[in-house]
Scaffold this motif. Structure first.
Motif, PDB file in Angstrom:
ATOM      1  N   ARG A   1      26.616 -45.448  -0.908  1.00  0.00           N
ATOM      2  CA  ARG A   1      25.711 -45.748   0.209  1.00  0.00           C
ATOM      3  C   ARG A   1      24.576 -44.733   0.243  1.00  0.00           C
ATOM      4  NH1 ARG A   1      27.960 -43.795   5.667  1.00  0.00           N
ATOM      5  NH2 ARG A   1      27.356 -41.871   4.588  1.00  0.00           N
ATOM      6  N   ASP A   2      24.927 -43.455   0.120  1.00  0.00           N
ATOM      7  CA  ASP A   2      23.915 -42.404   0.186  1.00  0.00           C
ATOM      8  C   ASP A   2      22.964 -42.458  -1.004  1.00  0.00           C
ATOM      9  OD1 ASP A   2      25.114 -41.641   2.509  1.00  0.00           O
ATOM     10  OD2 ASP A   2      25.771 -39.669   1.808  1.00  0.00           O
ATOM     11  N   VAL A   3      23.477 -42.790  -2.189  1.00  0.00           N
ATOM     12  CA  VAL A   3      22.610 -42.889  -3.362  1.00  0.00           C
ATOM     13  C   VAL A   3      21.543 -43.951  -3.147  1.00  0.00           C
ATOM     14  CG1 VAL A   3      22.532 -43.658  -5.767  1.00  0.00           C
ATOM     15  CG2 VAL A   3      24.240 -41.969  -5.055  1.00  0.00           C
ATOM     16  N   PHE A   4      21.938 -45.120  -2.679  1.00  0.00           N
ATOM     17  CA  PHE A   4      20.961 -46.199  -2.499  1.00  0.00           C
ATOM     18  C   PHE A   4      19.937 -45.868  -1.414  1.00  0.00           C
ATOM     19  CE2 PHE A   4      24.506 -48.847  -4.298  1.00  0.00           C
ATOM     20  CZ  PHE A   4      23.874 -49.070  -5.508  1.00  0.00           C
ATOM     21  N   LEU A   5      20.368 -45.243  -0.344  1.00  0.00           N
ATOM     22  CA  LEU A   5      19.442 -44.896   0.729  1.00  0.00           C
ATOM     23  C   LEU A   5      18.504 -43.773   0.324  1.00  0.00           C
ATOM     24  CD1 LEU A   5      21.778 -45.103   3.865  1.00  0.00           C
ATOM     25  CD2 LEU A   5      20.132 -46.798   3.044  1.00  0.00           C
ATOM     26  N   ASN A   6      18.947 -42.913  -0.580  1.00  0.00           N
ATOM     27  CA  ASN A   6      18.134 -41.770  -0.970  1.00  0.00           C
ATOM     28  C   ASN A   6      17.320 -42.001  -2.235  1.00  0.00           C
ATOM     29  OD1 ASN A   6      18.721 -39.127   0.770  1.00  0.00           O
ATOM     30  ND2 ASN A   6      20.592 -40.351   0.690  1.00  0.00           N
ATOM     31  N   ASN A   7      17.584 -43.078  -2.947  1.00  0.00           N
ATOM     32  CA  ASN A   7      16.782 -43.415  -4.125  1.00  0.00           C
ATOM     33  C   ASN A   7      16.201 -44.812  -3.976  1.00  0.00           C
ATOM     34  OD1 ASN A   7      15.655 -42.831  -6.638  1.00  0.00           O
ATOM     35  ND2 ASN A   7      17.331 -43.794  -7.761  1.00  0.00           N
ATOM     36  N   ARG A   8      15.825 -45.121  -2.755  1.00  0.00           N
ATOM     37  CA  ARG A   8      15.434 -46.509  -2.450  1.00  0.00           C
ATOM     38  C   ARG A   8      14.217 -46.988  -3.238  1.00  0.00           C
ATOM     39  NH1 ARG A   8      14.502 -44.064   2.593  1.00  0.00           N
ATOM     40  NH2 ARG A   8      16.221 -45.227   3.500  1.00  0.00           N
ATOM     41  N   GLU A   9      13.217 -46.135  -3.432  1.00  0.00           N
ATOM     42  CA  GLU A   9      11.993 -46.595  -4.102  1.00  0.00           C
ATOM     43  C   GLU A   9      12.266 -47.003  -5.542  1.00  0.00           C
ATOM     44  OE1 GLU A   9       8.785 -43.883  -3.735  1.00  0.00           O
ATOM     45  OE2 GLU A   9       8.839 -43.838  -1.542  1.00  0.00           O
ATOM     46  N   ALA A  10      12.987 -46.158  -6.279  1.00  0.00           N
ATOM     47  CA  ALA A  10      13.278 -46.490  -7.674  1.00  0.00           C
ATOM     48  C   ALA A  10      14.196 -47.702  -7.770  1.00  0.00           C
ATOM     49  CB  ALA A  10      13.903 -45.283  -8.378  1.00  0.00           C
ATOM     50  N   VAL A  11      15.211 -47.770  -6.887  1.00  0.00           N
ATOM     51  CA  VAL A  11      16.137 -48.902  -6.898  1.00  0.00           C
ATOM     52  C   VAL A  11      15.396 -50.203  -6.603  1.00  0.00           C
ATOM     53  CG1 VAL A  11      18.069 -49.967  -5.673  1.00  0.00           C
ATOM     54  CG2 VAL A  11      18.207 -47.574  -6.380  1.00  0.00           C
ATOM     55  N   LEU A  12      14.527 -50.192  -5.608  1.00  0.00           N
ATOM     56  CA  LEU A  12      13.788 -51.407  -5.267  1.00  0.00           C
ATOM     57  C   LEU A  12      12.842 -51.820  -6.382  1.00  0.00           C
ATOM     58  CD1 LEU A  12      13.045 -50.719  -1.490  1.00  0.00           C
ATOM     59  CD2 LEU A  12      14.626 -52.416  -2.441  1.00  0.00           C
TER      60      LEU A  12
END
Length: 314
Positions: free
Chosen positions: A234-245
């Motif tokens: 959960r924390d990884v996705f919220l904290n790397n949101r720009e690259a993931v998106l």
């Protein structure tokens, strides 16, 4: 020795593996540890994970020349705040988080004058807790260090030597580049696994448990990935949101292309893609990042039931 005293904050899979690997490779190094969970501290003390398991993070870091934060990326700032008043003047601060720009910003915000060299060992299993770790987890795997542009090279070199002593290969890159690379190779694949397993769960009412009963290898491996620690991811996705998106948008476009190829019977497009991806798999095996054995190295008894994944017990 690169370091004389290593303090590990967070004693889950990665933290406990660092402790075990350090004890095996660098037995002269003092290891202290702390975890916010009292039950984890009790287990870590019982199994002798470190020279001392401390009741507070501040106590654990006193006198340490390397502090490794092995907590979820969303907890980095709080973890840094908990040790700020007890750090030695020459200590090196590092971490093992899966996103680096956000972690660096969080740590720098709390520890503006500290020597910070963010890190990410690209290794793990779906298991968690202090008893899940093992000393060889990092052997032959990559650890990425992402120092700031103006960083003193000496602490970076010391941390590189430490990880190499634990058996890891070390790569240096910028935090932003790390986050984009890991979004492709780790974060979005985990998101896909969580999504497809969730979809299967939603279908269970329709299929009457047949999705689980007749799971083929692909779905079975998705469930292994989707069993990873919920808080961490959960924390990884919220904290790397720009690259993931960014990668998700590219993936959406590629899936649309495949959808079109299937609809119009374009076998050449499908075959060309599958040939290219097969070559990537072979390259990963050639570089020693996975097992070339049949069925991903799983062992099977005479009854045909799959035993535990051998990659988790090396």
């Amino acid at each position: 020795m690169a370091f004389r005293h290593v303090a590990i904050i967070g004693l889950g899979l990665i933290g406990s593996s660092v402790a075990r690997a350090t004890r095996r490779a660098l037995p002269e190094v003092r290891i202290t540890g702390h975890d916010a969970d009292a039950g984890v501290r009790e287990t870590a003390a019982r199994i002798g994970l470190a020279d001392a398991i401390c009741e507070t993070a501040g106590e654990a870091v006193r006198g340490a020349d390397l502090v490794m934060l092995c907590v979820p990326v969303g907890a980095m700032a709080a973890a840094a705040g908990g040790i700020a008043d007890d750090l030695a003047a020459d200590v090196v601060i590092t971490d093992v988080g899966g996103s680096k720009e956000s972690v660096l910003a969080a740590l720098r915000g709390v520890l503006p004058d500290a020597v910070i060299v963010p890190g990410h060992p690209v290794a793990g299993t779906e298991y968690s807790g202090p008893e899940a770790g093992f000393a060889t987890l990092f052997r032959g795997r990559w650890c990425i260090l992402t120092p700031e542009e103006a960083s003193d090279p000496a602490p970076v070199a010391r941390l590189r030597a430490f990880w190499e002593a634990l058996g890891a290969n070390v790569e240096i890159m910028t935090p932003r580049h790390h986050d984009l690379v890991l979004a492709v190779t780790s974060h979005v694949p985990h998101l896909i696994a969580y999504s497809i397993v969730g979809t299967a769960s939603d279908l269970e009412e329709v299929t009457q448990s047949e999705v689980i009963k007749f799971s083929a290898g692909g779905f079975r491996d998705f469930t292994r990935i989707a069993a990873s620690d919920p808080t961490m991811w959960r924390d990884v996705f919220l904290n790397n949101r720009e690259a993931v998106l960014e990668i998700l948008q590219r993936l959406t476009e590629d899936v649309t292309m495949l959808q079109r190829a299937i609809r119009w019977g374009d076998g050449d497009t499908l075959f060309d893609l599958f040939t290219r991806t097969r070559a990537i798999r072979r390259s990963i095996i050639a570089q020693g990042q996975d097992d070339a054995a049949a069925d991903f190295g799983r062992s099977h008894g005479e009854t045909g039931n799959a035993a535990s994944d051998s990659m988790l017990t090396r």
